[in-house]
Write an enzyme that holds these catalytic residues in place. Structure first.
Site, PDB file in Angstrom:
ATOM      1  N   GLN A  50       0.755  -1.291  -0.007  1.00 40.15           N
ATOM      2  CA  GLN A  50      -0.180  -0.002   0.203  1.00 40.15           C
ATOM      3  C   GLN A  50       0.869   1.253  -0.013  1.00 40.15           C
ATOM      4  O   GLN A  50       0.356   2.253  -0.030  1.00 40.15           O
ATOM      5  CB  GLN A  50      -0.953  -0.138   1.164  1.00 40.15           C
ATOM      6  CG  GLN A  50      -1.977  -0.949   1.112  1.00 40.15           C
ATOM      7  CD  GLN A  50      -3.057  -1.005   2.175  1.00 40.15           C
ATOM      8  OE1 GLN A  50      -2.636  -1.532   3.143  1.00 40.15           O
ATOM      9  NE2 GLN A  50      -4.007  -0.242   2.045  1.00 40.15           N
ATOM     10  N   CYS A 107     -10.666  -0.106   3.607  1.00 44.16           N
ATOM     11  CA  CYS A 107      -9.421  -0.186   3.248  1.00 44.16           C
ATOM     12  C   CYS A 107      -8.630   1.234   2.768  1.00 44.16           C
ATOM     13  O   CYS A 107      -9.258   1.685   1.777  1.00 44.16           O
ATOM     14  CB  CYS A 107      -9.186  -1.143   1.841  1.00 44.16           C
ATOM     15  SG  CYS A 107      -7.516  -1.265   1.319  1.00 44.16           S
ATOM     16  N   LEU A 108      -7.621   1.553   3.280  1.00 44.59           N
ATOM     17  CA  LEU A 108      -7.110   2.831   2.831  1.00 44.59           C
ATOM     18  C   LEU A 108      -6.754   2.674   1.370  1.00 44.59           C
ATOM     19  O   LEU A 108      -6.723   4.025   0.807  1.00 44.59           O
ATOM     20  CB  LEU A 108      -5.536   3.101   3.670  1.00 44.59           C
ATOM     21  CG  LEU A 108      -5.814   3.056   5.133  1.00 44.59           C
ATOM     22  CD1 LEU A 108      -4.638   2.866   5.883  1.00 44.59           C
ATOM     23  CD2 LEU A 108      -6.781   4.156   5.628  1.00 44.59           C
ATOM     24  N   HIS A 149      -6.743  -9.244   6.645  1.00 42.47           N
ATOM     25  CA  HIS A 149      -6.836  -8.288   5.414  1.00 42.47           C
ATOM     26  C   HIS A 149      -5.573  -7.892   5.064  1.00 42.47           C
ATOM     27  O   HIS A 149      -5.336  -7.898   3.845  1.00 42.47           O
ATOM     28  CB  HIS A 149      -7.737  -7.167   5.917  1.00 42.47           C
ATOM     29  CG  HIS A 149      -7.625  -6.056   5.120  1.00 42.47           C
ATOM     30  ND1 HIS A 149      -9.046  -5.568   4.579  1.00 42.47           N
ATOM     31  CD2 HIS A 149      -6.784  -4.897   4.585  1.00 42.47           C
ATOM     32  CE1 HIS A 149      -8.811  -4.583   3.806  1.00 42.47           C
ATOM     33  NE2 HIS A 149      -7.730  -4.387   3.721  1.00 42.47           N
ATOM     34  N   GLU A 150      -4.587  -7.690   5.974  1.00 42.47           N
ATOM     35  CA  GLU A 150      -3.280  -7.523   5.751  1.00 42.47           C
ATOM     36  C   GLU A 150      -2.611  -8.569   5.034  1.00 42.47           C
ATOM     37  O   GLU A 150      -1.767  -8.222   4.228  1.00 42.47           O
ATOM     38  CB  GLU A 150      -2.532  -6.892   6.718  1.00 42.47           C
ATOM     39  CG  GLU A 150      -3.373  -5.452   7.446  1.00 42.47           C
ATOM     40  CD  GLU A 150      -3.711  -4.544   6.555  1.00 42.47           C
ATOM     41  OE1 GLU A 150      -2.641  -4.266   5.557  1.00 42.47           O
ATOM     42  OE2 GLU A 150      -4.860  -3.605   6.617  1.00 42.47           O
TER      43      GLU A 150
END
Length: 195
Positions: A50, A107-108, A149-150
């Protein structure tokens, strides 16, 4: 230094991260910048992809979330989640333990998008921390969701890949617009590097 968070449509988000063989000064600096970036964006997790680096590295901190509990077990014993935060996971191995349950996720890399995603309620985790020491724990609740998620990010999997088809279709216009905007930014950046 706060890094730019790459958005959906950037190819690095689909790359499987390379294993980290050694905790170098560069990796330590990246970890510090990832925490700073995550906190500035009010996130609870951030993967190296990310911030444009395809590595097996993620940072997590769920202490600020009070309305969605997390659980933690160390060596089979309940432990205080807050004392284990902030968390660095290098080369993590995540094994599902609990039954799947739906829960809200954002989510960013997908600003303003939130959806119900089904994931196992608990996971066993084995990883290296920022000192290169092996850590093992069982996570439940929000912490388990954040870890999964990560970990998905580290393997090039995005939360939209976990959405039900109907939900993903509801986001279709926003996803297409975000992807187009990201690709236009990448093209502009490439062009300005050439000049």
């Amino acid at each position: 230094m706060i890094r730019e968070i790459v958005k959906y449509g950037h190819p690095v988000l689909r790359q499987k991260g390379a294993a980290i063989e050694k905790i170098t000064p560069d990796i330590k600096q990246l970890i510090a910048e990832m925490f700073e970036t995550m906190q500035a964006s009010h996130g609870i997790g951030l993967a190296a992809q990310q911030v444009g680096r395809a590595l097996q590295l993620t940072v997590i901190d769920v202490r600020e979330v009070k309305d969605r509990p997390s659980t933690l077990e160390l060596k089979g014993q309940p432990a205080e989640v807050a004392e284990f935060m902030p968390l660095v996971l290098i080369n993590p191995e995540v094994t599902p333990v609990g039954e799947p349950a739906a829960g809200g996720e954002g989510c960013l890399s997908f600003p303003e998008m939130f959806a119900e995603i089904s994931r196992p309620e608990s996971v066993d985790v084995k990883a290296l921390d920022e000192r290169g020491k092996v850590i093992e724990f069982r996570a439940g609740g929000l912490l388990a969701r954040a870890v999964q998620h990560e970990a998905d990010h580290l393997n090039g999997i995005l939360f939209i890949d976990r959405m039900e088809r109907k939900t993903k279709e509801e986001f279709r216009d926003e996803l297409d617009a975000l992807q187009v905007a990201t690709k236009a930014e990448l093209a502009a950046a490439r062009k300005s590097k050439k000049t």
